[in-house]
Scaffold this active site. Structure first.
Site: not given
Ligand code: GCB
Length: 728
Positions: A363-364, A419, A425, A499, A520
């Site tokens: 992931n990322e 993602n 952001y 998310w 979130k």
């Molecule tokens: C992401 C991550 C996740 C974070 C989310 C966020 O991309 O994979 O673990 O919690 O962003 O809320 O920033």
């Protein structure tokens, strides 16, 4: 006969990094605890990024009765993150990885009195994932611990926490049959395997044909079969399995059993307010009930292996699952072996779950590491491991937005996912649409999905002019309205996952009026409150249970002459009543908007197909202060009312890209950006060297860029004055 004894009760806990002998000697003074247990239930959720990361000891005596049996194994279903098992003073095992189960053999080591001591450690290190991520790395013995007594002849228990039985159903949709291969591991000579009423005596594996197979058919009919294996000694194991066909098409998205079945759902972390990750079965069931209410047909179980009970619930409820390991954010030079062992355990322990459709490699991972040969090799090794252990499932990974779409890493997994947080952001909502359109146009032969998207909302905050970064429930709802439409217009997206379904602990966060929480979630951390956005998805996904939901129930005091009343419903016609009088009737889908004059206090009621929802709202003279989180940012919007701006000249409301192209205005903003960059250091360098980020910033308005960079009111106003002096 196999006897499984749960030993969750009767432990003594010591939060101290002491040698095993000391832990044993001090045990009597330790705190009495019952598993599941974490020592970070409170400090891991209150912000400050200062939760205890160290060693905890769990000590317990085993009774004679608990130890009875020819061969005895200890089963630890989750010890976060690294565990060492000591039995009667002797170190028997070390396990690295906080989310997978492991077993240790105790037979041969038994004495009259038997003392078990498990040290668990969640300190930072350079070998065990995760080390850098946006969630709390709770420490503890946070799942069940069992003793398993088996005869001398028994099924394998040690290798990667195996269930000892592996079931591979291959379905022929046309013939309506399934060929089911059952493999077993044991130290005997033969085994009786039973599937669907038919028993075969074999050495190790057998294949069965199921005619008129009843499919595991997602939400509609998640039918489960059982395979049982029995040894002459009496040791017996069983597992459920499901017969289904998963497929992905780059143009048409996901298919279940030959029919189009777009995966639309949410992600979940395994934690709860006040409890941390030490969840009970009741907690898991309560989460699943909320997922069913929402109507999601898929879950991304992020960012690590979840409890077996939860995959079981997904099997039973027909939820298609993305399962993954915590290879996240930052590649560690010394972590390669750990990524492989965590993946081996994930696949070994979860293989039989029909719900799982894909294995997530990482992931990322490029968020804090470069795409170099070492990173690529680690991904290739993981990908090959998945294919070797499980040729029946696809692999994927969740990519960070700034990863270039032509990066070679995207060619490693079978299918891709991004993602994206445009509109939260960084950037504007529409950039998500553009991103996928570009990707799909450039790589029409690749399967692409949307693995994360979301916006934080604290349900205490409200606004009639919601905007990015204000943490209002209204902005979160608007954000998701946009994403829902974006997704509906792009059926090629194989899966989409909000998310997140629930707010969760990220002790390093301090924002939006809360400490230590990522907000979130569509539902609050304590599961007590469903935010408005929850009902948007419920309206879109849950077609079974008619309902109507009035948005803005918590936005009671409104300072305006006319206000918007928004209704989410899965019905096609909604009526709105104000103080008992019908104000309007609307036909449509999912989102229904009404505008009503606001005079004093009003009782609002929405009705659809016999369901109704009501709320009270009130006109006030002054904006309600408690509804505003970031007061400074909120007032920025008001400085630049459209009326005050001459549209023939540049202003901070133009995009960076537009301004840059002008010979006079361009250098001014460039100089301003360069100054900001030199003050920000690293981050600015990352932006400079990343063409994708550069392009993205070019599409943002100067105002949102400045606000995001934390510019003060004076400098924004000053730049606006300068820009207003330049004709377009
Ligand atoms: C992401 C991550 C996740 C974070 C989310 C966020 O991309 O994979 O673990 O919690 O962003 O809320 O920033």
């Amino acid at each position: 006969m196999r006897k499984i004894t749960n030993i969750n009760g009767g432990w003594r806990f010591l939060k101290a990094a002491v040698p095993p002998e000391t832990a044993m000697n001090w045990a009597a003074r330790g705190e009495e605890v019952t598993l599941p247990h974490t020592w970070n239930a409170i400090d891991g959720q209150d912000g400050g990024n200062d939760y205890h990361r160290g060693t905890g000891w769990y000590v317990r005596e085993l009774t004679e009765e608990e130890c009875a049996g020819e061969r005895l194994f200890l089963e630890v279903k989750g010890a976060a993150m690294t565990a060492e098992v000591f039995f009667n003073g002797e170190k028997l095992a070390r396990h690295e990885g906080g989310y997978s189960a492991f077993r240790v053999e105790l037979s041969g080591k038994l004495r009259e009195k038997n003392a078990l001591a498990i040290s668990v450690n969640n300190e930072d290190n350079t070998t065990v994932y995760p080390q850098k991520a946006d969630f709390t790395f709770y420490g503890g013995l946070y799942r069940d611990v069992n003793l398993i007594a088996v005869p001398a002849e028994h099924f394998e228990l040690l290798r990667d926490g195996t269930p000892g039985i592996k079931v591979t159903p291959v379905v022929d949709l046309e013939k309506k049959t399934a060929s089911v291969t059952v493999e077993t591991w044991h130290n005997g000579k033969s085994v009786d395997i039973t599937v669907n009423g038919e028993t075969k005596s074999v050495e190790r594996e057998a294949t069965f044909l199921i005619e008129n197979v009843r499919l595991w058919d997602g939400l509609d009919d998640p039918y489960l079969y059982t395979a049982t294996a029995k040894l002459p000694s009496g040791d017996e194991i069983s597992t459920r399995f499901g017969c289904r066909v998963f497929a992905c098409d780059p143009e048409k998205g996901f298919f279940l059993n030959g029919r189009s079945y777009p995966l639309r759902g949410v992600s979940r972390h395994q934690d709860l307010k006040g409890k941390g990750n030490a969840l009970s079965f009741e907690d898991h069931k309560a989460d699943m009930a909320i997922i069913r209410e929402l109507g999601a047909n898929t879950l991304r179980l992020a960012h690590y292996q979840h409890a077996q009970e939860f995959y079981d619930l997904c099997d039973e409820n027909g939820i298609v699952v993305w399962a993954e390991i915590p290879y996240i954010t930052m590649h560690m030079h010394d972590g390669r072996e750990n990524t492989l062992s965590q993946m081996r355990e994930l696949i070994t322990q979860c293989y039989n779950h029909p719900c799982i459709a894909v294995w997530g490699l990482s992931n990322e991972i490029t968020a804090a590491s470069a795409v170099n040969e070492e990173l690529l090799e680690n991904h290739r090794a993981l990908n090959e491991l998945c294919h070797r252990m499980d040729p029946t499932r696809l692999t994927t990974m969740a990519d960070v937005f700034m990863l270039e779409i032509d990066s070679p890493i995207l060619q490693i997994p079978d299918i891709n996912s991004y993602n994206l947080y445009f509109g939260w952001y960084l950037g504007e909502l529409e950039q998500t649409d553009e991103f996928f359109d570009e990707y799909h146009a450039k790589y029409p032969e690749r399967v692409i999905g949307f693995s994360e998207y979301g916006a934080d909302a604290n349900p205490a905050f409200h606004s009639s002019r919601p905007e990015k970064g204000d943490y209002t429930e209204e902005y979160q709802a608007l954000y998701h309205e946009h994403m829902l439409k974006m997704i509906q217009a792009r059926p090629y997206l194989w899966a989409t996952h909000v998310w997140n379904l629930f707010d969760f602990a990220a002790d390093g966060r301090d924002e939006g009026g809360k400490h230590g929480e990522n907000q979130k979630g569509l539902v609050t951390f304590d599961r007590q409150l469903r935010k408005d956005a929850f009902y948007l998805y419920k309206a879109a996904w849950n077609k079974k249970e008619p309902f109507v939901h009035l948005c803005g129930k918590r936005y009671v005091m409104r300072c305006e002459e006319e206000t918007e009343i928004k209704v989410y419903s899965n019905q096609s016609e909604v009526s709105l009543y104000v103080d008992g009088t019908l104000m309007g009737k609307q036909s449509g889908e999912t989102v229904f908007r009404f505008r009503i004059p606001l005079m004093g206090e009003h009782l609002i009621r929405a009705e659809a197909a016999g369901c109704s929802d009501s709320m009270c709202i009130r006109r006030v003279d002054q904006p309600e202060e408690s509804y505003i989180f970031n007061k400074a940012a909120a007032s920025v919007t008001n400085w630049f009312d459209a009326d005050d701006i001459d549209p023939t000249c540049f202003s901070v409301q133009d995009t960076l890209g537009e301004i840059r192209q002008h010979p006079q205005a361009g250098p001014i903003v460039d100089a301003m950006m360069a100054k900001g960059a030199s003050e920000r250091g690293d981050v600015a360098d990352a932006v400079k060297d990343n063409p994708a980020l550069q392009r993205m910033m070019g599409r943002m308005t100067m105002l949102s860029l400045l606000k995001q960079g934390g510019a003060d009111e004076q400098s924004i106003k000053q730049l606006n004055r300068v820009l207003q002096g330049i004709k377009k």
